[in-house]
Design an enzyme around this catalytic site. Structure first.
Site, mmCIF file in Angstrom:
data_model
loop_
_atom_site.group_PDB
_atom_site.id
_atom_site.type_symbol
_atom_site.label_atom_id
_atom_site.label_comp_id
_atom_site.label_asym_id
_atom_site.label_seq_id
_atom_site.Cartn_x
_atom_site.Cartn_y
_atom_site.Cartn_z
ATOM 1 N N CYS A 25 0.827 -1.284 0.096
ATOM 2 C CA CYS A 25 -0.108 -0.069 0.006
ATOM 3 C C CYS A 25 0.920 1.030 -0.044
ATOM 4 O O CYS A 25 0.280 2.447 -0.079
ATOM 5 C CB CYS A 25 -0.858 0.076 1.168
ATOM 6 S SG CYS A 25 0.114 0.008 2.771
ATOM 7 N N CYS A 68 -0.595 -5.254 6.215
ATOM 8 C CA CYS A 68 -0.447 -3.998 6.985
ATOM 9 C C CYS A 68 0.514 -4.398 8.329
ATOM 10 O O CYS A 68 1.148 -3.856 8.808
ATOM 11 C CB CYS A 68 -1.680 -3.536 7.580
ATOM 12 S SG CYS A 68 -2.977 -3.390 6.330
HETATM 13 FE FE1 FES Z 1 -1.362 0.297 4.410
HETATM 14 FE FE2 FES Z 1 -2.796 -1.125 5.954
HETATM 15 S S1 FES Z 1 -3.350 -0.307 4.095
HETATM 16 S S2 FES Z 1 -0.633 -0.207 6.413
#
Ligand code: FES
Length: 143
Positions: free
Chosen positions: A35, A104
């Protein structure tokens, strides 16, 4: 929003050990390849024991909750014990994470390792074998 356990919600709403340690013995910063979120972890170490730890993250709620739990799990532990803490163990301690949020939790695991790596380089001149310190997103790997 994926379903979160009560523990995840608790650590998300009331994260433990958030902040910065200005005179930290080790600081690690890692990026999440999935992400692009970033996490920074600070540790104080005395006689190989992690006496204090704090984190800052731009990550999502799951990243906040896993980091909060991870800091609680490594505080008072030796650096060797902290190094074997996996994101899976942290997720389990939180009562599980939705599958799409497991990536994450990798931020917390790798930030702990990065902070210890930094501490070792500062104190012994040698980092963790095979550890790639990076502020860039790390290569994708299976967790
Ligand atoms: Fe990036 Fe959770 S979406 S750390």
């Amino acid at each position: 929003m994926p379903p979160y356990s009560e523990k995840v919600m608790d650590h998300f709403m009331h994260p433990r050990n958030v902040g910065e340690i200005p005179d930290a013995d080790g600081v690690g910063q890692v990026g999440n390849p999935v992400c692009g979120d970033i996490m920074k972890m600070y540790i104080k170490v005395k006689d190989k024991i992690i006496t204090d730890v704090k984190f800052q993250t731009f990550g999502c709620g799951a990243a906040i909750a896993t980091s909060s739990m991870a800091t609680e799990m490594i505080k008072g532990k030796t650096i060797d014990e902290a190094l074997v803490l996996t994101n899976k163990a942290v997720a389990e301690a939180l009562g599980g994470l939705p599958a799409v949020k497991m990536h994450c939790s990798v931020l917390a695991e790798e930030a702990v390792q990065a902070a210890i790596n930094d501490y070792l380089i500062k104190t012994t001149g040698k980092g963790l074998p095979g550890f790639k310190p990076s502020e860039e997103p790390l290569e994708k790997h299976d967790h």
